[in-house]
Design a protein around this motif. Structure first.
Motif, PDB file in Angstrom:
ATOM      1  N   THR A 106      -2.309  34.209  54.591  1.00 51.92           N
ATOM      2  CA  THR A 106      -2.166  32.791  54.263  1.00 51.92           C
ATOM      3  C   THR A 106      -3.483  32.246  53.728  1.00 51.92           C
ATOM      4  O   THR A 106      -4.543  32.861  53.900  1.00 51.92           O
ATOM      5  CB  THR A 106      -1.749  31.981  55.507  1.00 51.92           C
ATOM      6  OG1 THR A 106      -2.741  32.175  56.532  1.00 51.92           O
ATOM      7  CG2 THR A 106      -0.386  32.423  56.017  1.00 51.92           C
ATOM      8  N   ASN A 108      -6.341  29.127  53.607  1.00 52.05           N
ATOM      9  CA  ASN A 108      -6.878  28.106  54.501  1.00 52.05           C
ATOM     10  C   ASN A 108      -6.887  26.744  53.808  1.00 52.05           C
ATOM     11  O   ASN A 108      -6.818  26.661  52.583  1.00 52.05           O
ATOM     12  CB  ASN A 108      -8.311  28.480  54.911  1.00 52.05           C
ATOM     13  CG  ASN A 108      -8.726  27.878  56.227  1.00 52.05           C
ATOM     14  OD1 ASN A 108      -8.013  28.008  57.213  1.00 52.05           O
ATOM     15  ND2 ASN A 108      -9.865  27.197  56.250  1.00 52.05           N
ATOM     16  N   THR A 109      -6.965  25.676  54.587  1.00 47.83           N
ATOM     17  CA  THR A 109      -6.960  24.338  53.991  1.00 47.83           C
ATOM     18  C   THR A 109      -8.240  24.052  53.211  1.00 47.83           C
ATOM     19  O   THR A 109      -8.238  23.223  52.308  1.00 47.83           O
ATOM     20  CB  THR A 109      -6.810  23.245  55.071  1.00 47.83           C
ATOM     21  OG1 THR A 109      -7.869  23.382  56.019  1.00 47.83           O
ATOM     22  CG2 THR A 109      -5.474  23.367  55.773  1.00 47.83           C
ATOM     23  N   LEU A 167     -12.574  32.211  60.269  1.00 43.01           N
ATOM     24  CA  LEU A 167     -12.063  32.217  58.900  1.00 43.01           C
ATOM     25  C   LEU A 167     -12.633  33.403  58.121  1.00 43.01           C
ATOM     26  O   LEU A 167     -11.892  34.116  57.432  1.00 43.01           O
ATOM     27  CB  LEU A 167     -12.414  30.903  58.197  1.00 43.01           C
ATOM     28  CG  LEU A 167     -12.085  30.824  56.705  1.00 43.01           C
ATOM     29  CD1 LEU A 167     -10.597  31.032  56.467  1.00 43.01           C
ATOM     30  CD2 LEU A 167     -12.560  29.488  56.117  1.00 43.01           C
ATOM     31  N   ASP A 170     -11.039  36.578  59.272  1.00 45.91           N
ATOM     32  CA  ASP A 170      -9.663  36.703  58.783  1.00 45.91           C
ATOM     33  C   ASP A 170      -9.631  37.076  57.304  1.00 45.91           C
ATOM     34  O   ASP A 170      -8.767  37.850  56.870  1.00 45.91           O
ATOM     35  CB  ASP A 170      -8.912  35.380  58.999  1.00 45.91           C
ATOM     36  CG  ASP A 170      -8.537  35.145  60.462  1.00 45.91           C
ATOM     37  OD1 ASP A 170      -8.628  36.109  61.259  1.00 45.91           O
ATOM     38  OD2 ASP A 170      -8.165  34.009  60.808  1.00 45.91           O
ATOM     39  N   LYS A 176      -6.282  36.295  55.775  1.00 48.11           N
ATOM     40  CA  LYS A 176      -6.325  35.107  54.929  1.00 48.11           C
ATOM     41  C   LYS A 176      -6.945  35.502  53.594  1.00 48.11           C
ATOM     42  O   LYS A 176      -7.623  36.528  53.487  1.00 48.11           O
ATOM     43  CB  LYS A 176      -7.141  33.984  55.579  1.00 48.11           C
ATOM     44  CG  LYS A 176      -6.424  33.280  56.728  1.00 48.11           C
ATOM     45  CD  LYS A 176      -7.183  32.061  57.200  1.00 48.11           C
ATOM     46  CE  LYS A 176      -6.428  31.324  58.301  1.00 48.11           C
ATOM     47  NZ  LYS A 176      -5.205  30.678  57.804  1.00 48.11           N
TER      48      LYS A 176
END
Length: 202
Positions: A106, A108-109, A167, A170, A176
């Motif tokens: 996915t 991240n924001t 983060l 990941d 991510k």
């Protein structure tokens, strides 16, 4: 951990700035060009100078001409800050370019560099809040209030540092992936800002 080393560099930059405590002092970066440490030091130095620009422009007695001059310096600093964030993200994009991204990965924001940007600002908040807790001319109420705020900032530092390191871990493991959008600021572009465009045409 990356966040711990980054924060140390931010603290080093802040301490070095406050030796002279002047917004017009030259930046002397102790780290080699091309290294991530160089980018982190420069990033925080920009933030530190801008922090003090913001203090100066809030002087209620500042002359309008001086205020305009400062406003333009702040605008230029903001652009340089954005550029540095993008350079830092480019470093991570290159570092993790060969990672095998999982199908379930996915996004991240925010990118790693924008989270690091917040950590740099947080280092400044902690430094100056700590100064407030050590004032000898302040009331006990003020000192207590600032001490409580400092505790909150320290907790925020811990949480943000953990989030940044998680983060990066990941991204490194493929859980991510990075997707960076260049900041499309319009107000400095002669083709996008109608005021600048009008001057160009005139």
């Amino acid at each position: 951990m990356f966040s711990e080393e980054a924060f140390k560099i931010f603290e080093q930059s802040i301490e070095k700035y406050h030796v002279l405590d002047k917004v017009d002092q030259p930046l002397i970066n102790p780290y080699p060009i091309g290294e991530i440490e160089h980018l982190l030091f420069r990033k925080n130095w920009i933030d530190t100078v801008q922090w003090h620009f913001e203090d100066l422009i809030r002087d209620p007695d500042i002359e309008p001409v001086k205020a305009l001059e400062l406003k333009r310096k702040i605008d230029a600093s903001n652009q340089e800050r954005t550029d540095l964030v993008e350079y830092i993200d480019s470093y991570f994009l290159q570092k993790y370019a060969e990672v095998d991204i999982k199908e379930t990965a996915t996004i991240n924001t925010e990118s790693p560099a924008w989270a690091i940007d917040r950590l740099s600002i947080l280092a400044l908040k902690i430094y100056h809040m700590k100064e407030e807790t050590e004032r000898t001319d302040a009331s006990e109420e003020h000192l207590n209030t600032c001490t409580n705020k400092l505790r909150t900032l320290q907790e925020q530092k811990k949480d943000l540092s953990t989030a940044i390191d998680q983060l990066l871990a990941d991204i490194e493991s493929g859980k991510k992936y990075m997707k960076v959008y260049k900041q499309m600021k319009m107000y400095n572009d002669e083709e996008l800002n109608p005021v600048l465009r009008g001057q160009k045409q005139g």
